[in-house]
Structure formats: C-alpha cells, structure tokens
Design a protein around this motif. Structure first.
Motif, PDB file in Angstrom:
ATOM      1  N   VAL A 125       0.716  -1.276  -0.094  1.00  0.00           N
ATOM      2  CA  VAL A 125      -0.075   0.103  -0.060  1.00  0.00           C
ATOM      3  C   VAL A 125       0.995   1.466   0.024  1.00  0.00           C
ATOM      4  O   VAL A 125       1.788   1.338   0.576  1.00  0.00           O
ATOM      5  N   GLY A 126       0.364   2.246  -0.884  1.00  0.00           N
ATOM      6  CA  GLY A 126       0.853   3.547  -0.695  1.00  0.00           C
ATOM      7  C   GLY A 126       0.009   4.571   0.202  1.00  0.00           C
ATOM      8  O   GLY A 126      -1.045   4.536  -0.100  1.00  0.00           O
ATOM      9  N   VAL A 127       0.598   5.410   0.860  1.00  0.00           N
ATOM     10  CA  VAL A 127      -0.269   6.058   1.681  1.00  0.00           C
ATOM     11  C   VAL A 127       0.135   7.606   1.222  1.00  0.00           C
ATOM     12  O   VAL A 127       1.509   8.040   1.410  1.00  0.00           O
ATOM     13  N   PHE A 128      -0.682   8.414   0.976  1.00  0.00           N
ATOM     14  CA  PHE A 128      -0.710   9.876   0.687  1.00  0.00           C
ATOM     15  C   PHE A 128      -1.357  10.806   1.219  1.00  0.00           C
ATOM     16  O   PHE A 128      -2.746  10.256   1.364  1.00  0.00           O
ATOM     17  N   PRO A 129      -1.079  12.048   1.827  1.00  0.00           N
ATOM     18  CA  PRO A 129      -1.847  13.044   2.233  1.00  0.00           C
ATOM     19  C   PRO A 129      -2.303  13.587   0.813  1.00  0.00           C
ATOM     20  O   PRO A 129      -1.539  13.926  -0.234  1.00  0.00           O
ATOM     21  N   LEU A 130      -3.503  14.207   0.961  1.00  0.00           N
ATOM     22  CA  LEU A 130      -4.052  14.987  -0.370  1.00  0.00           C
ATOM     23  C   LEU A 130      -2.853  15.926  -0.535  1.00  0.00           C
ATOM     24  O   LEU A 130      -2.712  16.584  -1.684  1.00  0.00           O
ATOM     25  N   MET A 131      -2.452  16.552   0.503  1.00  0.00           N
ATOM     26  CA  MET A 131      -1.481  17.792   0.367  1.00  0.00           C
ATOM     27  C   MET A 131      -0.748  17.872   1.842  1.00  0.00           C
ATOM     28  O   MET A 131      -1.562  17.458   2.815  1.00  0.00           O
ATOM     29  N   ASP A 132       0.284  18.092   1.843  1.00  0.00           N
ATOM     30  CA  ASP A 132       1.205  18.193   3.274  1.00  0.00           C
ATOM     31  C   ASP A 132       0.963  19.279   3.856  1.00  0.00           C
ATOM     32  O   ASP A 132       1.967  20.123   3.888  1.00  0.00           O
ATOM     33  N   ARG A 133      -0.253  19.460   4.410  1.00  0.00           N
ATOM     34  CA  ARG A 133      -0.654  20.799   5.134  1.00  0.00           C
ATOM     35  C   ARG A 133      -1.820  20.682   5.994  1.00  0.00           C
ATOM     36  O   ARG A 133      -2.617  19.511   5.674  1.00  0.00           O
ATOM     37  N   LEU A 181      -3.069  17.262   7.254  1.00  0.00           N
ATOM     38  CA  LEU A 181      -3.077  15.908   6.461  1.00  0.00           C
ATOM     39  C   LEU A 181      -1.830  15.076   6.502  1.00  0.00           C
ATOM     40  O   LEU A 181      -1.945  13.915   6.751  1.00  0.00           O
ATOM     41  N   GLY A 182      -0.550  15.708   6.233  1.00  0.00           N
ATOM     42  CA  GLY A 182       0.654  15.059   6.292  1.00  0.00           C
ATOM     43  C   GLY A 182       0.773  14.088   7.583  1.00  0.00           C
ATOM     44  O   GLY A 182       1.078  13.057   7.622  1.00  0.00           O
ATOM     45  N   GLU A 183       0.599  14.874   8.706  1.00  0.00           N
ATOM     46  CA  GLU A 183       0.964  14.246   9.979  1.00  0.00           C
ATOM     47  C   GLU A 183      -0.118  13.018  10.169  1.00  0.00           C
ATOM     48  O   GLU A 183       0.300  11.792  10.554  1.00  0.00           O
ATOM     49  N   LYS A 184      -1.449  13.214   9.576  1.00  0.00           N
ATOM     50  CA  LYS A 184      -2.244  12.177   9.851  1.00  0.00           C
ATOM     51  C   LYS A 184      -2.042  10.871   8.999  1.00  0.00           C
ATOM     52  O   LYS A 184      -2.022   9.709   9.436  1.00  0.00           O
ATOM     53  N   ALA A 185      -1.421  11.120   7.664  1.00  0.00           N
ATOM     54  CA  ALA A 185      -1.089  10.202   6.578  1.00  0.00           C
ATOM     55  C   ALA A 185       0.050   9.306   7.125  1.00  0.00           C
ATOM     56  O   ALA A 185       0.363   8.357   7.166  1.00  0.00           O
ATOM     57  N   ARG A 186       1.211  10.174   7.835  1.00  0.00           N
ATOM     58  CA  ARG A 186       2.296   9.444   8.251  1.00  0.00           C
ATOM     59  C   ARG A 186       2.089   8.667   9.717  1.00  0.00           C
ATOM     60  O   ARG A 186       2.345   7.530   9.987  1.00  0.00           O
TER      61      ARG A 186
END
Length: 598
Positions: free
Chosen positions: A489-497, A500-505
């Motif tokens: 699986v690849g995990v992406f934030p829609l954008m890193d702000r 969203l980035g913290e949640k995706a990581r």
C-alpha cells in the motif's frame, strides 16, 4: 514493426522499467558492468523475497519438509563424486576474428529453425554451423570450420592459502543436501519418504550471458530433494489430480505435427505420459505456485526433455516453461535422479548413504559369506588386497555357485580395476549360513523439483506488465498479485498541510506495525503519485483528505474518519474507516477479501 522487433522493444521496455524503478540492474556499472551478474534494487529485492516466501510456504511448510542452508563453496571431491567435473559442460565456439566466445548451440538456435541444438552432439553442431554458414554475433565473421569444444561451467577457487585444497562454487544447491544426507536421515528418524528444501545462490560460468536475468552467472535456486523408497512410496495425487496444464511430451516434440495439449495430472499419470507419479505430483504443485505468483497460464507449459538433453544424473526430466519475449524459457526442472547421487557419495566418501528399512517380522535366509585370509591376500596382491577381498564378498553375494563349482581345491576369479585375479577357494573361508535379519539397508531414490527464482521474477514482471489509458493519459502498471507485490500500500496525504501530512504519516506507521509493506509519498500531484505506485505494482493506495480529519465540505462524499482506498488494476475507489484499514488491507493482500466486496 515486425513481431521480432516488437518482442525486442517489449524486452527493452521491461529492462528500462526494472532499472528506473529499482527492480534489477547490471552489477558494477561504475566499472563498466560485469556480464551475467545483477543487483536487485529495493523493489526487486522485495519481490524476490516475496516469491521465495511463497515457494517456501508451498514446498516446505505445507509439504512438511525440512529446510537447510548449505555453503556455496564446497571441496573438489564433492564434485568428483557427483560427476560435475566431467559432465557439466556447454558447447563453446570462438570467433577467429574478434576472439569472442559463444554458446555454439545458441548460435545454431538463433539462426535456424532448430530449437534444441543443446541436445545434439558436438560434431553435428559443427556441421550445422558450416551448413548454414553461421557467423559471429559480435563481429559477423564466419564460424564455419571453427572447433566446437566442451567448456566446463564450474567456478574454481582455492580453500585456504595456496592451491593444495581446490574447491568450487556450487553449480546447484542440491549437492549441499546430498552430502549431508547421513545426518539429515537421522533428523528424519530414517523414515522414508522425507524431503529437504533449500533456497540459495548457485554459480555457472556461462559462455555468453544474455537476455537480462534469463542467462546469468549467479542466480538463486529453490530446490526440493525428496528421498523415497522406490519399491514402496507413492504420492497421494488427490490434492493435484484435477490440476490442468499444457503438456509437451517428447513424442509430440519429435512428431511432424506435434503440439502441447491440455490434460490433468491424473490423466498424464494414467496414460503414462509422465512416467513417474512423484514428478507428476510436483508438476501439479508447481502449476498452482506459478499461477499464484503471477505467471500467465496462457503462456505456460510443461515440456519433457528429449533423450539428448537429459543431465548425467537424470532418468527422466520435465521443464516448466514460460513464454517470454517470444521465446519459451525454462523456469524449473522436475527430475527423477534415481539413486545416482547417494550411491556416488556412498562410493567416494567414508559415510553410509543408506537408511535401514525395518521388516515387519525378522526373515531367516541362507547367505553366502567369505572371510578371506588377509595374511595370504596381502603378500599375494599387495596394494590391491583389500579390493580383492571386497570383490570376493561381492561375488559371494552375487554368485555363490562360483565358489561351490570351483571346489575346495579350485580357484575363483574376481576383477579389480579391469584386471582379473585368481584366488584359491581355500583362502576365502567361503560358507553358506542361515542368517536372521530384522531389516535391510536401502539407498533411497531422489525426486527433485528445482525452480529458478530469478527467471520466475523476470517472467512475472513480463507477464504482469500492462499498458492502458486513464483520463486520456497513458498508464503502465504491473498487475502483480498483492501477495508478492514489493509494496502492499502507498499512503498519500492529499497535500502536506493542515495536518493531513501528520495524519497520513501516522496511518503509514500503524499499517507497518500491522505487518504491511508501506510506502509514504507526498510529492507532486495525487495522480502522479498513483502512477508511480502503479508502475511498481503496488495494489492499493490510501489517500488522506480533509474528510479523514473531519474538515470536509458538506458535499464531500464519505464519513469523517474514513480514507479513500484505490485499487490498482481498475482504479476503483472505496472509503474505509481508518480503524478498519489495517484489517481490510491485510485481508485484501492475503486473498481473504476482494475489492468488489468492500
């Protein structure tokens, strides 16, 4: 574009993808590269490990076999006994102009309609080169009249300082199992049948490595050596009897209009197409395994070796073959090695390579025995005395009448190293006695499925390579089974702000802790990130958006706390609660759940 040109172009595209995306590349590129040696990159190493794990699951764990890991370097006597020093050769022809060496049988096969020049004698290959006026593939100089010679493929080395203890890199993993048979039999409590597996590197000094991973000098084998009592042990064909595959027996290959044909495992055994039921059993397992890892079953077959192709140790052999770049290549061999290997090591070593077979009840028989007088044999035959004594014992067991017919005052004749020796019967202490035996020593026969991991990997890449169009944009992707894909699986934030980035990581970290292979990517447009994962075969992608963190607009689809899961092949998407994500992706990877069921 011609068919050959298209196949060459497909092969180049695959090799380019493999290098660009980290599947494999030629080793030591900074120093010009070394022909026949490849480095597996991050994607390739993961795919290779996954393929090995599925093989281990099917052929070791599910079959209840033992696994070993033997050294890759072994002393010369091992290969003297096995026959590799005398019979492990390929045909070499050298260009008179540029000096390049080539596989003579490959030169013939690449430039004529003949498919199995390897099975022909050297003299016939020389005649074919002259008849077709074949030339050097490197510089175009004529090869007619050039000698075709046998070239031993073993890599030689020295064990320790100096040259007093020569050794060789193993050309197959099998010998590492055979030489440890006495101890392995003890681990199996001397109960036949039992199997021993091994996955490891093997080395062959190929004359002309070519076609990327398909003809290399270092490669990985996955081998199973099954030790059986040939008089008693039969496989249970039940689990594979209905497995269907294309079979290409020698009779069809030699016929003018012969072709492969579909049959079940049960049918090829009952009709005698595959003479040994054990080989048929493993053909069935292999068909299921190749299908499991992504080999296209429309480009797959089992082909029987022609008599001239058989290895020096093999009584019968079938190859699993896959069609790659327009050619049929060997993916694995299934051989009945009889008792060749164990008998050879029993003969050349100081160990006993048999198992003791206990009778249901003791048996009393008459047995011819000799106890030669060594005080007579020693002075009479010198250094050959013990060999003469052994020959007398063998003669008594084989033909006791020879002693009886000679009489007490006569001689018996034995042969040692081609020389006949007469021995007075009176010096042999010949007798026939009643002997009660509780069992006998049996030399097991060996059934060997031997599969190439590197070739399987290349074939899977070739067979799963796809191209389509999504939203007007061309896409290439690998339709790898989720079980073997390098990344699940690849995990992406829609954008890193906006968090969203913290949640995706955090989600990526949780999925890794759940045992999934995860890549995190926040660079570029979301579509580009999808394409990157498609190209390396990642089956699922997870996108973290504003709905995930509860800040979506009223018209957004999906419930807060959910993420978008995208499936690679169809690009379909579903929203899944974060709390269910690890369990859902694990079930999708393991085949316990289909994407359509979400």
């Amino acid at each position: 574009m011609t068919d050959d040109a298209e196949r060459d172009a497909d092969g180049r595209r695959l090799v380019e993808l493999a290098k660009r995306r980290g599947f494999f590349l030629q080793s030591a590129g900074a120093y010009g590269g070394v022909s026949g040696f490849y480095t597996f990159g991050p994607q390739g190493a993961a795919l290779k490990q996954a393929i090995e794990d599925t093989w281990r699951d099917r052929f070791t764990i599910q079959e209840g076999n033992m696994e070993v890991d033997a050294p890759t370097v072994m002393p010369e006597p091992v290969f003297e006994a096995s026959g590799h020093l005398d019979g492990f050769d390929d045909m070499l022809v050298e260009c008179p102009e540029c000096g390049e060496s080539h596989r003579a049988d490959h030169v013939v096969e690449d430039n004529t309609d003949l498919e199995d020049a390897e099975a022909l004698p050297v003299e016939e290959v020389e005649e074919l080169i002259a008849e077709y006026e074949l030339v050097c593939p490197n510089c175009g100089a004529g090869l007619a009249g050039q000698a075709v010679e046998d070239f031993n493929l073993m890599f030689e080395t020295n064990i320790g300082p100096g040259s007093s203890d020569p050794g060789y890199l193993r050309p197959e993993t099998a010998q590492g199992i055979f030489i440890e048979f006495p101890q392995l039999a003890e681990y199996a409590r001397n109960q036949l049948p039992f199997g021993v597996t091994q996955i490891g590197r093997a080395y062959r000094n190929e004359i002309s490595p070519r076609k990327s991973l398909l003809r290399v000098r270092e490669f990985t084998q996955a081998e199973l050596e099954l030790f059986i009592d040939p008089e008693e042990d039969e496989p249970d064909l039940g689990p594979v009897e209905d497995v269907t595959a294309p079979f290409y027996p020698a009779t069809e290959q030699e016929a003018d209009d012969g072709d492969p044909y579909e049959a079940t495992i049960r049918e090829v055994v009952e009709e005698g197409v595959v003479g040994n039921p054990w080989i048929a059993y493993y053909l069935g397992l292999a068909k299921q395994w190749y299908d499991r890892i992504g080999v296209d079953m429309d480009r797959f077959r089992f082909r029987q070796h022609l008599p001239g192709e058989l290895a020096h140790y093999s009584a019968d052999c079938w190859d699993a073959e896959g069609e790659v770049d327009g050619d049929w290549i060997e993916l694995g061999g299934f051989s009945y090695r009889s008792d060749y290997d164990l008998s050879k090591h029993d003969e050349h070593s100081d160990e006993d390579f048999t198992v003791f077979k206990q009778y249901d009840e003791p048996i009393t028989t008459e047995k011819a025995l000799v106890d030669p007088d060594m005080s007579y044999l020693g002075p009479e035959f010198g250094g050959a005395a013990q060999d003469v004594a052994d020959a007398l014992a063998a003669l008594a067991e084989r033909n006791p009448a020879a002693f009886e017919e000679a009489g007490e005052d006569g001689d018996v004749t034995v042969e040692v190293d081609g020389e006949e020796h007469d021995v007075p019967v009176s010096q042999t202490d010949f007798s026939v006695e009643e002997v009660t035996e509780s069992g006998e020593h049996v030399t097991p026969h060996v059934v060997e499925p031997s599969l190439g991991i590197d070739r399987a990997l290349y074939t899977v890449l070739d067979h799963t390579y796809r191209a389509d169009e999504i939203d007007g944009e061309e896409r290439t992707f690998l339709e790898l089974p989720p079980e073997v894909a390098p990344t699940t699986v690849g995990v992406f934030p829609l954008m890193d702000r906006d968090g969203l980035g913290e949640k995706a990581r955090a989600i990526a970290r949780e999925l890794r802790e759940a045992g999934l292979s995860v890549t995190y990517d926040d660079a570029g447009a979301i579509g580009r990130r999808y394409r990157r994962q498609d190209e390396v075969g990642t089956p699922f992608c997870v996108t973290v958006d504003y709905t995930t963190i509860g800040e979506g607009r009223d018209d957004d689809e999906g419930e807060p706390g959910t993420v978008t899961v995208r499936e690679r092949d169809t690009t379909a998407q579903r929203r899944i609660p974060v709390e269910d994500l690890a369990e859902t992706l694990t079930a999708l990877r393991d085949g316990d759940l289909s994407f359509d069921d979400l």
